[in-house]
Design an enzyme around this catalytic site. Structure first.
Site, PDB file in Angstrom:
ATOM      1  N   GLU A  36       0.873  -1.175   0.000  1.00  0.00           N
ATOM      2  CA  GLU A  36       0.000   0.000   0.000  1.00  0.00           C
ATOM      3  C   GLU A  36       0.909   1.225   0.000  1.00  0.00           C
ATOM      4  OE1 GLU A  36      -2.848   0.329   3.200  1.00  0.00           O
ATOM      5  OE2 GLU A  36      -3.475   2.300   2.469  1.00  0.00           O
ATOM      6  N   ARG A 262       5.659 -13.219   9.104  1.00  0.00           N
ATOM      7  CA  ARG A 262       6.281 -11.950   8.780  1.00  0.00           C
ATOM      8  C   ARG A 262       7.626 -11.856   9.474  1.00  0.00           C
ATOM      9  NH1 ARG A 262       2.568  -8.208   8.923  1.00  0.00           N
ATOM     10  NH2 ARG A 262       3.889  -6.420   9.235  1.00  0.00           N
ATOM     11  N   LYS A 272       4.386   0.524   9.799  1.00  0.00           N
ATOM     12  CA  LYS A 272       4.495   1.737   8.986  1.00  0.00           C
ATOM     13  C   LYS A 272       3.950   2.947   9.750  1.00  0.00           C
ATOM     14  CE  LYS A 272       2.967  -0.033   4.934  1.00  0.00           C
ATOM     15  NZ  LYS A 272       2.496   0.003   3.537  1.00  0.00           N
TER      16      LYS A 272
HETATM   17  P1  ATP Z   1      -0.239  -1.897   6.556  1.00  0.00           P
HETATM   18  O1  ATP Z   1      -1.046  -2.835   5.710  1.00  0.00           O
HETATM   19  O2  ATP Z   1      -0.588  -1.918   7.994  1.00  0.00           O
HETATM   20  O3  ATP Z   1      -0.115  -0.542   5.987  1.00  0.00           O
HETATM   21  P2  ATP Z   1       1.943  -3.625   5.848  1.00  0.00           P
HETATM   22  O4  ATP Z   1       3.266  -3.701   6.519  1.00  0.00           O
HETATM   23  O5  ATP Z   1       1.097  -4.828   5.742  1.00  0.00           O
HETATM   24  O6  ATP Z   1       1.236  -2.455   6.582  1.00  0.00           O
HETATM   25  P3  ATP Z   1       1.755  -3.396   3.003  1.00  0.00           P
HETATM   26  O7  ATP Z   1       2.155  -2.270   2.153  1.00  0.00           O
HETATM   27  O8  ATP Z   1       0.346  -3.807   2.980  1.00  0.00           O
HETATM   28  O9  ATP Z   1       2.192  -3.002   4.450  1.00  0.00           O
HETATM   29  O10 ATP Z   1       2.686  -4.645   2.724  1.00  0.00           O
HETATM   30  C1  ATP Z   1       2.950  -5.125   1.419  1.00  0.00           C
HETATM   31  C2  ATP Z   1       3.319  -6.566   1.478  1.00  0.00           C
HETATM   32  O11 ATP Z   1       4.465  -6.745   2.302  1.00  0.00           O
HETATM   33  C3  ATP Z   1       2.227  -7.405   2.063  1.00  0.00           C
HETATM   34  O12 ATP Z   1       2.035  -8.518   1.215  1.00  0.00           O
HETATM   35  C4  ATP Z   1       2.734  -7.821   3.404  1.00  0.00           C
HETATM   36  O13 ATP Z   1       2.304  -9.105   3.717  1.00  0.00           O
HETATM   37  C5  ATP Z   1       4.237  -7.773   3.226  1.00  0.00           C
HETATM   38  N1  ATP Z   1       4.880  -7.438   4.499  1.00  0.00           N
HETATM   39  C6  ATP Z   1       4.682  -6.345   5.251  1.00  0.00           C
HETATM   40  N2  ATP Z   1       5.395  -6.391   6.382  1.00  0.00           N
HETATM   41  C7  ATP Z   1       6.077  -7.557   6.353  1.00  0.00           C
HETATM   42  C8  ATP Z   1       7.003  -8.194   7.248  1.00  0.00           C
HETATM   43  N3  ATP Z   1       7.361  -7.632   8.399  1.00  0.00           N
HETATM   44  N4  ATP Z   1       7.501  -9.392   6.883  1.00  0.00           N
HETATM   45  C9  ATP Z   1       7.148  -9.957   5.717  1.00  0.00           C
HETATM   46  N5  ATP Z   1       6.296  -9.418   4.839  1.00  0.00           N
HETATM   47  C10 ATP Z   1       5.751  -8.231   5.147  1.00  0.00           C
END
Ligand code: ATP
Ligand code: MG
Length: 570
Positions: A36, A262, A272
């Protein structure tokens, strides 16, 4: 690229192999990385990027880069640009497959209409709070919304008017009609759309309703004909809904969701929201502050893409949640730079050495290889030497501690590449601070050799006082002082969790003259001190600024130990 040559195996790749063998997706492999654009990518994202793009590479498939941009209030083109830059920097390529969930809004809307027509969705007038309160608990079923039995025609009319912006935010939602008694709370008539009168960075003011993640995500995957939709464990309960939506809209292509753990890293936050807070409250200088766990921060600190890929390989992919020690990441960058970064000499906390028996008007040069273990690889430079030098203040002890093998009164040490010197006396100022260390040198030891075979334990680095130049060196350390800053009680100000030693600026370090030509973006080693990176933002031609990427050994353990020892007992 060693990081990419190693064959990998993990439960996701095993699953894909089975799918390919059974012909499940016709042998195709298509993954996606769906960030995102509401912040910069961090090291956790790197794990997901390496996994998704790595799988596409290993199976001869494709990996799409999709901006999952369904929330107008937090997203921005600045973040899109940063994401594109960072994934490219990590070394991955999506070809023409860059997509935006916001481009699918009309398609998602058509799907919603279809669900209403099939009696599988309805417009609900409960407030978000009421929706939450009627959802029930794990033990108790939820209460059906009074609008659940609303006619198809009425729901269709209301949805169209929601879209046009006729209603206030919070007054209506679109909900899937599934099962208010489902043991999976995600299946209890989940929201599909909410009203938002907000400007979207791509669709502008066209839309007044925005899709919820679960609805948008599975349909986006289906539209792009993704085969394996890989996400983190917290979405495990969403998988049932993912499949339900695809069936409900009669999606001609049905991807499957697989979850993995994760990445959590010690001494690091990966949320984030918290990273944004650090930036907005100016606790760091920006998303690319070298203390940040963002890819932009790591890049500016001097981490290489290869080191981050190698780290992601080392941690592997599993389904069990755990926290990886940040020392492993530091190991990965040391391992990479060890054979590639030229070694040079710099003195960060200088004290002057005067070699009394070296003529004041004399100077000479030593030829010093950039990679002593592999001298032909990077060549050599000339290091000038004269009567007055700088050494690290820490390399001298007036009353040497046990096992201190460096300079002390009467002691002999080797100056790297130069001569053996023996300390004869010191000069102090009124405050008792040492201002000069007087030494003699042995002309027979040129190049640091001892023709008589005598043993000298210590070798220290130095720069010629006359030839050195001053430069700013920034010593970075871990941003958080606690091993698990994410576990701090809700409401703890981030500032209270930060490591006060995360940045120390040395304004006038003394550097050997060859470094004046150091180019922005170059990785180097200051012998005995660590790996450093020529800051690409603040350096100017002839005036480099250096960021410490990582010390040579784990200085942190020593600091923690020292603090522990100094703390009052009990
Ligand atoms: P949010 O959705 O709360 O804004 P997010 O960390 O999930 O935060 P995204 O931009 O949705 O951010 O993440 C993009 C991709 O990265 C998603 O597929 C998510 O599963 C993966 N991702 C995010 N954080 C991690 C992590 N700590 N370890 C592994 N994969 C991650
Ligand atoms: Mg997310």
């Amino acid at each position: 690229m060693t990081a990419d040559a190693t064959p990998r195996s993990d439960f996701i790749r095993d699953k894909i192999e089975k799918d390919n063998a059974s012909g499940k997706f016709g042998g195709r492999v298509a993954t996606r990385f769906p960030p995102e654009p509401n912040g910069y990518l961090h090291i956790g994202h790197a794990k997901s990027i390496c996994l998704n793009f790595g799988i596409a590479r290993d199976f001869g498939g494709v990996c799409h880069l999709r901006m999952d941009d369904t929330n107008p209030t937090t997203e921005d083109v600045e973040y899109v640009d940063a994401i594109v830059r960072d994934v490219k920097w990590l070394g991955f390529d999506w070809g023409e497959h860059q997509y935006f969930a916001s481009d699918y809004y009309p398609y998602l809307y058509d799907g919603a209409v279809r669900l209403i027509e099939k009696g599988l969705a309805y417009v609900c007038d409960l407030t978000l709070d009421e929706v939450r309160k009627t959802r029930g608990t794990i033990k108790e079923a939820g209460t059906p919304s009074p609008y659940r039995s609303r006619s198809v025609a009425e729901s269709l009319d209301l949805l169209a008017r929601m879209k046009k912006g006729e209603f206030a935010e919070g007054s209506h939602t679109l909900r899937a009609k599934i099962d208010m008694a489902s043991p999976n709370l995600k299946m209890r008539d989940p929201l599909m759309y909410r009203i938002k009168h907000a400007h979207h960075y791509r669709t502008g003011d066209t839309w007044h309703i925005y899709p919820i993640y679960d609805w948008a995500h599975c349909l986006s995957d289906a539209k792009e004909r993704i085969t394996h939709s890989i996400c983190t464990l917290e979405f495990e309960n969403n998988r049932e809904l993912y499949d339900w939506y695809l069936n409900a809209v009669d999606a001609p292509w049905k991807p499957g969701q697989t979850e993995f753990a994760r990445l959590n890293l010690s001494y690091t936050v990966m949320s984030k929201r918290k990273l944004l807070e650090l930036v907005e409250s100016k606790l760091v200088s920006g998303w690319d502050d070298p203390r940040m766990p963002t890819l932009a921060g790591f890049r500016r600190r001097g981490f290489t893409p290869a080191s981050i890929r190698s780290f992601c390989d080392k941690i592997g992919v599993a389904r069990a949640d755990n926290t990886v020690d940040v020392a492993l990441l530091e190991y990965a960058i040391r391992e990479d730079l060890n054979t590639t970064a030229p070694r040079v000499m710099a003195v960060l906390k200088p004290v002057k050495v005067v070699i009394d028996n070296y003529p004041a008007d004399q100077s000479e040069e030593f030829e010093a290889p950039y990679l002593p273990d592999d001298p032909t690889k990077l060549g050599a430079r000339k290091v000038p030497f004269c009567r007055e030098l700088y050494i690290e203040r820490d390399d001298f002890m007036e009353v040497p501690a046990k096992k201190f093998h460096r300079l002390a009164p009467g002691a002999e040490v080797r100056l790297r590449w130069a001569y053996l010197i023996t300390c004869r006396s010191v000069v102090k100022d009124a405050a008792g601070e040492i201002t000069e260390i007087h030494c003699s040198y042995d002309p027979a030891t040129r190049g640091g050799n001892t023709p008589d075979g005598r043993k000298v334990k210590g070798t220290i680095h130095w720069v010629s006082a006359r030839h050195a130049f001053n430069a700013e060196v920034r010593l970075y350390d871990r941003l958080f002082k606690d091993e698990k800053p994410g576990d701090a009680p809700e409401g703890t100000p981030l500032a209270a969790l930060l490591n006060p030693r995360a940045l120390e600026v040395v304004k006038d370090a003394k550097l050997e003259p060859s470094l004046v030509a150091a180019a922005a973006g170059q990785n180097i080693q200051f012998e005995r001190l660590g790996y450093f990176f020529v800051d690409p933002v603040d350096s100017k031609p002839g005036k480099p600024v250096f960021n410490r990427t990582v010390p040579l050994k784990d200085a942190w353990a020593r600091i923690v130990k020292a603090e522990g020892a100094a703390a009052p007992a009990g």
